[in-house]
Scaffold this active site. Structure first.
Site, PDB file in Angstrom:
ATOM      1  N   ASP A   1      12.592  -4.471  -6.309  1.00 47.58           N
ATOM      2  CA  ASP A   1      11.459  -4.560  -5.391  1.00 47.58           C
ATOM      3  C   ASP A   1      11.545  -3.333  -4.491  1.00 47.58           C
ATOM      4  OD1 ASP A   1       9.483  -5.068  -3.586  1.00 47.58           O
ATOM      5  OD2 ASP A   1      10.179  -7.060  -3.008  1.00 47.58           O
ATOM      6  N   VAL A   2      10.614  -2.410  -4.648  1.00 45.38           N
ATOM      7  CA  VAL A   2      10.714  -1.150  -3.901  1.00 45.38           C
ATOM      8  C   VAL A   2      10.497  -1.346  -2.403  1.00 45.38           C
ATOM      9  CG1 VAL A   2      10.071   0.286  -5.889  1.00 45.38           C
ATOM     10  CG2 VAL A   2       8.291  -0.460  -4.274  1.00 45.38           C
TER      11      VAL A   2
ATOM     12  N   TYR B   1      -5.209   3.041   0.226  1.00 44.37           N
ATOM     13  CA  TYR B   1      -4.640   3.613  -1.007  1.00 44.37           C
ATOM     14  C   TYR B   1      -4.469   5.126  -0.855  1.00 44.37           C
ATOM     15  CZ  TYR B   1      -4.026   4.359  -6.068  1.00 44.37           C
ATOM     16  OH  TYR B   1      -3.541   4.711  -7.310  1.00 44.37           O
TER      17      TYR B   1
ATOM     18  N   THR C   1      -5.674   0.747 -16.957  1.00 44.24           N
ATOM     19  CA  THR C   1      -4.445  -0.061 -16.956  1.00 44.24           C
ATOM     20  C   THR C   1      -4.823  -1.306 -16.141  1.00 44.24           C
ATOM     21  OG1 THR C   1      -3.620   0.761 -14.839  1.00 44.24           O
ATOM     22  CG2 THR C   1      -2.983   2.034 -16.800  1.00 44.24           C
TER      23      THR C   1
ATOM     24  N   LYS D   1      -1.075   7.429  -0.880  1.00 41.36           N
ATOM     25  CA  LYS D   1      -0.844   8.435  -1.919  1.00 41.36           C
ATOM     26  C   LYS D   1      -0.725   9.847  -1.332  1.00 41.36           C
ATOM     27  CE  LYS D   1      -0.654   5.727  -5.463  1.00 41.36           C
ATOM     28  NZ  LYS D   1       0.566   5.649  -6.283  1.00 41.36           N
TER      29      LYS D   1
ATOM     30  N   THR E   1      -7.193   5.740 -14.927  1.00 35.73           N
ATOM     31  CA  THR E   1      -6.634   5.515 -16.258  1.00 35.73           C
ATOM     32  C   THR E   1      -6.678   4.019 -16.522  1.00 35.73           C
ATOM     33  OG1 THR E   1      -5.115   7.349 -15.805  1.00 35.73           O
ATOM     34  CG2 THR E   1      -4.596   5.952 -17.692  1.00 35.73           C
TER      35      THR E   1
ATOM     36  N   ASP F   1      11.353  -3.257 -12.669  1.00 36.25           N
ATOM     37  CA  ASP F   1      10.035  -3.728 -12.226  1.00 36.25           C
ATOM     38  C   ASP F   1      10.236  -4.969 -11.372  1.00 36.25           C
ATOM     39  OD1 ASP F   1       7.031  -2.972 -13.444  1.00 36.25           O
ATOM     40  OD2 ASP F   1       7.155  -4.935 -12.458  1.00 36.25           O
TER      41      ASP F   1
ATOM     42  N   SER G   1      -1.560  10.230  -7.163  1.00 36.40           N
ATOM     43  CA  SER G   1      -2.935   9.954  -7.618  1.00 36.40           C
ATOM     44  C   SER G   1      -3.804  11.132  -7.211  1.00 36.40           C
ATOM     45  CB  SER G   1      -3.453   8.690  -6.923  1.00 36.40           C
ATOM     46  OG  SER G   1      -4.845   8.529  -7.121  1.00 36.40           O
TER      47      SER G   1
HETATM   48  N1  LIG Z   1      -4.140   3.452 -13.491  1.00 40.12           N
HETATM   49  C1  LIG Z   1      -4.737   4.367 -12.725  1.00 40.12           C
HETATM   50  O1  LIG Z   1      -5.962   4.576 -12.789  1.00 40.12           O
HETATM   51  C2  LIG Z   1      -3.915   5.195 -11.770  1.00 40.12           C
HETATM   52  C3  LIG Z   1      -4.470   6.395 -11.302  1.00 40.12           C
HETATM   53  C4  LIG Z   1      -3.736   7.165 -10.398  1.00 40.12           C
HETATM   54  C5  LIG Z   1      -2.502   6.741  -9.991  1.00 40.12           C
HETATM   55  N2  LIG Z   1      -1.982   5.568 -10.466  1.00 40.12           N
HETATM   56  C6  LIG Z   1      -0.679   5.154  -9.961  1.00 40.12           C
HETATM   57  O2  LIG Z   1       0.219   5.027 -11.034  1.00 40.12           O
HETATM   58  C7  LIG Z   1       1.200   4.030 -10.710  1.00 40.12           C
HETATM   59  C8  LIG Z   1       1.257   3.035 -11.866  1.00 40.12           C
HETATM   60  O3  LIG Z   1      -0.007   2.411 -11.967  1.00 40.12           O
HETATM   61  P1  LIG Z   1      -0.429   1.551 -13.253  1.00 40.12           P
HETATM   62  O4  LIG Z   1      -1.795   1.931 -13.585  1.00 40.12           O
HETATM   63  O5  LIG Z   1       0.634   1.603 -14.287  1.00 40.12           O
HETATM   64  O6  LIG Z   1      -0.470   0.100 -12.596  1.00 40.12           O
HETATM   65  P2  LIG Z   1       0.073  -1.291 -13.166  1.00 40.12           P
HETATM   66  O7  LIG Z   1      -0.415  -2.334 -12.223  1.00 40.12           O
HETATM   67  O8  LIG Z   1      -0.245  -1.422 -14.601  1.00 40.12           O
HETATM   68  O9  LIG Z   1       1.656  -1.131 -13.016  1.00 40.12           O
HETATM   69  C9  LIG Z   1       2.279  -1.084 -11.767  1.00 40.12           C
HETATM   70  C10 LIG Z   1       3.654  -1.701 -11.915  1.00 40.12           C
HETATM   71  O10 LIG Z   1       4.292  -1.678 -10.633  1.00 40.12           O
HETATM   72  C11 LIG Z   1       4.972  -2.903 -10.484  1.00 40.12           C
HETATM   73  N3  LIG Z   1       5.180  -3.211  -9.064  1.00 40.12           N
HETATM   74  C12 LIG Z   1       4.243  -3.616  -8.168  1.00 40.12           C
HETATM   75  N4  LIG Z   1       4.825  -3.824  -6.986  1.00 40.12           N
HETATM   76  C13 LIG Z   1       6.143  -3.515  -7.126  1.00 40.12           C
HETATM   77  C14 LIG Z   1       7.246  -3.553  -6.238  1.00 40.12           C
HETATM   78  N5  LIG Z   1       7.127  -3.958  -4.969  1.00 40.12           N
HETATM   79  N6  LIG Z   1       8.447  -3.145  -6.715  1.00 40.12           N
HETATM   80  C15 LIG Z   1       8.585  -2.762  -7.996  1.00 40.12           C
HETATM   81  N7  LIG Z   1       7.577  -2.755  -8.888  1.00 40.12           N
HETATM   82  C16 LIG Z   1       6.367  -3.116  -8.446  1.00 40.12           C
HETATM   83  C17 LIG Z   1       4.077  -3.925 -11.169  1.00 40.12           C
HETATM   84  O11 LIG Z   1       4.786  -5.135 -11.495  1.00 40.12           O
HETATM   85  C18 LIG Z   1       3.600  -3.166 -12.376  1.00 40.12           C
HETATM   86  O12 LIG Z   1       4.418  -3.368 -13.511  1.00 40.12           O
HETATM   87  C19 LIG Z   1       0.766   3.423  -9.384  1.00 40.12           C
HETATM   88  O13 LIG Z   1       1.482   4.038  -8.333  1.00 40.12           O
HETATM   89  C20 LIG Z   1      -0.693   3.806  -9.283  1.00 40.12           C
HETATM   90  O14 LIG Z   1      -1.151   3.888  -7.955  1.00 40.12           O
HETATM   91  C21 LIG Z   1      -2.654   4.797 -11.361  1.00 40.12           C
END
Ligand SMILES: NC(=O)c1ccc[n+]([C@@H]2O[C@H](COP(=O)([O-])OP(=O)(O)OC[C@H]3O[C@@H](n4cnc5c(N)ncnc54)[C@H](O)[C@@H]3O)[C@@H](O)[C@H]2O)c1
Length: 257
Positions: free
Chosen positions: A70-71, A162, A197, A166, A195, A44, A149
């Site tokens: 860092d991606v 966004y 979060t 995606k 979801t 992360d 997503s």
């Molecule tokens: N939660 C939702 O409703 C939802 C719905 C559809 C898709 N998603 C996707 O699921 C994935 C995870 O989302 P989440 O809800 O767990 O979000 P979150 O914010 O809880 O977690 C995302 C994580 O990515 C890390 N991160 C951010 N930038 C980064 C970088 N440059 N390099 C490495 N790590 C990095 C953050 O530190 C965090 O721990 C995301 O791609 C999000 O778009 C989430």
């Protein structure tokens, strides 16, 4: 921890990198993979949190390590793959659960938010998959799962950046699947609906946004991280050996409404 797994759904012994593994979806995914005896490297951008999450999972009896990534940085992605190779003897699985959520009406969306969304959600997913593929293709096996997503498919107001990121990540999934299929490396994506979060706090916390979002989900509830676990396990395990280039929507029907 579980020794009686159905081989079709077994991830036991696999070396899996979970990027964004300290996040709202990444941590439950990491926990479930640990519970099923995978060796999980949580990566992360928040390295301290990744290390703390891994320690918690290891204390509970799992095999877990935490590292920074860092991606946005190509070398950081390559270094994370090397870490998995070094610690696990090879990388069998990648779950990319990193991402950011920036929304604004198209007229107000800044270049900075557009570029950051694309750089992390789309190019970041590609950079990390490319680094994983460089290791998996010569080995002749591996499974990559990117969390995309429902926004890969549906159009919501204010989602230009966004949704573009995606949709791009979903299509890159298909392209990589065609390039690496013969080598035995599978590339798929999982598309969740909203979801609760940290990433979705704004939608879930605002009563009007919350109701509007729920109204678009036929099952009339938000997803939970637990709703995604079986699909992640399936996509990493041998039972999905003929599944590649797919985006599986786990969304309470959001994408058919
Ligand atoms: N939660 C939702 O409703 C939802 C719905 C559809 C898709 N998603 C996707 O699921 C994935 C995870 O989302 P989440 O809800 O767990 O979000 P979150 O914010 O809880 O977690 C995302 C994580 O990515 C890390 N991160 C951010 N930038 C980064 C970088 N440059 N390099 C490495 N790590 C990095 C953050 O530190 C965090 O721990 C995301 O791609 C999000 O778009 C989430």
């Amino acid at each position: 921890m579980t020794n009686d797994q159905d081989p079709l759904f077994s991830v036991a012994g696999l070396g899996v990198l979970v990027a964004g593994g300290a996040g709202g979806l990444g941590l439950p995914i990491s926990r479930e993979l640990c519970r099923r005896d995978a060796r999980v490297v949580i990566a992360d951008i928040d390295e301290g949190k990744a290390v703390a999450c891994a320690r918690t999972l290891a204390d509970a009896g799992g095999w877990a390590a935490g590292i920074g990534i860092d991606v946005v940085a190509t070398e950081s992605c390559a270094a994370a793959i090397r870490q998995v190779e070094g610690r696990c003897g090879g990388i069998d699985g990648l779950v990319n659960a990193s991402g950011i959520y920036r929304v604004a009406s198209a007229l107000e969306l800044t270049d900075a938010d557009w570029e950051r969304s694309i750089d992390i959600n789309l190019t970041g997913a590609f950079r990390l998959a490319r680094a994983a593929g460089a290791s998996m293709v010569p080995r002749g096996r591996g499974s990559i799962v990117t969390i995309t997503s429902v926004s890969s498919l549906v159009a919501n107001r204010n989602y230009a950046a966004y949704a573009a990121s995606k949709a791009g990540a979903a299509h890159v999934t298909r392209v990589l699947a065609t390039e690496w299929a013969e080598a035995g490396v599978r590339v798929n994506a999982l598309g969740p609906a909203v979801t609760p979060t940290p990433l979705a706090a704004e939608i879930v916390g605002d009563p009007a946004m919350r109701e509007a979002a729920l109204a678009r989900i036929p099952m009339r509830r938000f997803g939970t991280p637990e709703d995604l676990l079986a699909t992640i396990v399936f996509l990493l395990a041998p039972g999905s050996r003929f599944v590649t280039g797919q985006v599986l929507y786990v969304d309470g029907g959001r994408t058919i409404s």
